[in-house]
Design an enzyme around this catalytic site. Sequence first.
Site, mmCIF file in Angstrom:
data_model
loop_
_atom_site.group_PDB
_atom_site.id
_atom_site.type_symbol
_atom_site.label_atom_id
_atom_site.label_comp_id
_atom_site.label_asym_id
_atom_site.label_seq_id
_atom_site.Cartn_x
_atom_site.Cartn_y
_atom_site.Cartn_z
ATOM 1 N N HIS A 148 47.313 28.749 5.246
ATOM 2 C CA HIS A 148 47.527 27.461 4.581
ATOM 3 C C HIS A 148 46.248 26.628 4.738
ATOM 4 O O HIS A 148 45.314 27.046 5.437
ATOM 5 C CB HIS A 148 48.760 26.719 5.128
ATOM 6 C CG HIS A 148 48.826 26.605 6.631
ATOM 7 N ND1 HIS A 148 49.856 25.994 7.291
ATOM 8 C CD2 HIS A 148 47.970 27.018 7.608
ATOM 9 C CE1 HIS A 148 49.655 26.042 8.586
ATOM 10 N NE2 HIS A 148 48.523 26.645 8.809
ATOM 11 N N ALA A 191 50.640 13.671 6.379
ATOM 12 C CA ALA A 191 49.980 14.860 5.829
ATOM 13 C C ALA A 191 50.910 15.505 4.822
ATOM 14 O O ALA A 191 52.126 15.275 4.857
ATOM 15 C CB ALA A 191 49.646 15.843 6.941
ATOM 16 N N TRP A 241 54.512 32.101 8.383
ATOM 17 C CA TRP A 241 53.218 32.373 7.743
ATOM 18 C C TRP A 241 52.822 33.824 7.998
ATOM 19 O O TRP A 241 52.281 34.148 9.056
ATOM 20 C CB TRP A 241 52.156 31.410 8.294
ATOM 21 C CG TRP A 241 52.412 30.006 7.859
ATOM 22 C CD1 TRP A 241 52.066 29.454 6.667
ATOM 23 C CD2 TRP A 241 53.069 28.971 8.605
ATOM 24 N NE1 TRP A 241 52.474 28.144 6.605
ATOM 25 C CE2 TRP A 241 53.091 27.812 7.783
ATOM 26 C CE3 TRP A 241 53.647 28.898 9.864
ATOM 27 C CZ2 TRP A 241 53.669 26.612 8.199
ATOM 28 C CZ3 TRP A 241 54.223 27.700 10.277
ATOM 29 C CH2 TRP A 241 54.232 26.576 9.447
ATOM 30 N N VAL A 275 54.296 18.144 11.878
ATOM 31 C CA VAL A 275 54.683 16.790 11.464
ATOM 32 C C VAL A 275 56.009 16.395 12.104
ATOM 33 O O VAL A 275 56.831 17.248 12.434
ATOM 34 C CB VAL A 275 54.799 16.664 9.916
ATOM 35 C CG1 VAL A 275 53.438 16.633 9.279
ATOM 36 C CG2 VAL A 275 55.649 17.786 9.338
ATOM 37 N N ARG A 335 48.471 35.336 2.299
ATOM 38 C CA ARG A 335 49.617 35.720 3.136
ATOM 39 C C ARG A 335 49.961 37.182 2.895
ATOM 40 O O ARG A 335 49.890 37.658 1.755
ATOM 41 C CB ARG A 335 50.832 34.848 2.826
ATOM 42 C CG ARG A 335 50.612 33.443 3.338
ATOM 43 C CD ARG A 335 51.855 32.610 3.372
ATOM 44 N NE ARG A 335 51.457 31.205 3.507
ATOM 45 C CZ ARG A 335 52.277 30.184 3.397
ATOM 46 N NH1 ARG A 335 53.556 30.391 3.147
ATOM 47 N NH2 ARG A 335 51.834 28.952 3.529
ATOM 48 N N GLN A 353 46.284 26.112 -2.125
ATOM 49 C CA GLN A 353 47.022 24.950 -1.632
ATOM 50 C C GLN A 353 46.122 23.731 -1.734
ATOM 51 O O GLN A 353 44.890 23.846 -1.771
ATOM 52 C CB GLN A 353 47.423 25.140 -0.164
ATOM 53 C CG GLN A 353 48.697 25.941 0.029
ATOM 54 C CD GLN A 353 49.244 25.833 1.437
ATOM 55 O OE1 GLN A 353 48.590 25.341 2.352
ATOM 56 N NE2 GLN A 353 50.466 26.302 1.607
HETATM 57 N N1 DAH Z 1 51.053 24.072 5.492
HETATM 58 C C1 DAH Z 1 52.406 24.083 4.994
HETATM 59 C C2 DAH Z 1 52.718 25.426 4.395
HETATM 60 O O1 DAH Z 1 51.840 26.204 4.172
HETATM 61 C C3 DAH Z 1 52.595 23.004 3.954
HETATM 62 C C4 DAH Z 1 52.611 21.659 4.580
HETATM 63 C C5 DAH Z 1 53.811 21.103 4.963
HETATM 64 C C6 DAH Z 1 51.448 20.998 4.807
HETATM 65 C C7 DAH Z 1 53.865 19.864 5.545
HETATM 66 C C8 DAH Z 1 51.467 19.734 5.395
HETATM 67 C C9 DAH Z 1 52.705 19.188 5.759
HETATM 68 O O2 DAH Z 1 50.374 19.031 5.643
HETATM 69 O O3 DAH Z 1 52.719 17.964 6.331
HETATM 70 O O4 DAH Z 1 53.839 25.733 4.145
#
Ligand code: DAH
Length: 337
Positions: free
Chosen positions: A178, A303, A159, A261, A204, A218
């Site tokens: 995010h 999630a 990120w 996760v 970003r 997002q």
């Molecule tokens: N936050 C992640 C990103 O910006 C995307 C994401 C992936 C969100 C997996 C989630 C997850 O909630 O379970 O790349």
Amino acid sequence: MSNLNKIIEEIEEVEQSANGQIDQQILNLDQLEHWRIIFLGRNGEISKLMKYLSSVSDENKRIIGPKINNLKKSLSNKYNLTQKKIDQRNNAVTEFDFTLPGRPVNLGNYHPTTLIIREICTAFSEMGFQIIEGQEIETEKYNFDLLNIPNDHPARDQWDTIWLQTENTNVKHLLRTHTSPMQARVMEKNNPPLRVIIPGKCYRYEATDATHEWQFHQIEGLAVDKNISFSELKGTLFEMARKLFGTDQKVRFRCDFFPFVEPGVDMSIEWNGKWIEILGAGMVHPKVLEGVGYNPKEYSGFAFGLGPERISMLKNKISDIRNFHLNDLRFLNQFTI
Ligand code: DAH
């Protein structure tokens, strides 16, 4: 001067003043009415003149009677004429040609990003998810720490962060990279069961190209309850794909890594004979649950996060993500509700 001459003089004065006023000062119906009351009204000048008739001799009556009557008639005529003139003038101003073609009104459209976000949010709210929004300026704690991305962990490099300089140097602020930080904020404020969808802007520090923008959107999803398993994750996201792309849509889940996760997956859809990745997802990491004070033995959850612009690009055959920010009407006008 005899009484008779005085009365005749008065009749002439009334005539002069009435004519003078109506010719020069009367512009509208209110003023005209005012004039009528003064001269032709029940207690007006003409009535006053009439009263003289009872105090003069029959001979003089025959002289001044017709004079007063003639004046009354002439003033009444003037009154009617002036009324007509004013009416005509009023109508001329307000007259409207209904046969003219209308002037086109420029109606705006919703921005394509708004449209796709609404479509995706609707798909989830039909499945019982609640839509909420969060802040774009975040702290390191929520954007990273509480999502199991500790300082100096190489995963942070995924990120590319825009850090903010603030007066408070104890807390590091940034533009959220995010929407995932809202997972922790929602869980801190609420007890399970919860099912939420969080759409919003992310930032970003990245070079832009056809598939990357430094500012984009997002949509985050989070479901926490007792006994939530991976099959709920699959079922929910599969249903979303069917709602967005049609009931025949095929999807594919593969292992992927996201620190917050475990297990983590990405989901692809079959699109024009190819598999295209559209989101990341997984079962909420026990450390994330613990971090917000939930007991991971009691609760579990899933999630996911997806980029609505990317989905719109697939659905609408848009080849360059930068179109979303160009403000080019030739692009924007192609999207209607
Ligand atoms: N936050 C992640 C990103 O910006 C995307 C994401 C992936 C969100 C997996 C989630 C997850 O909630 O379970 O790349």
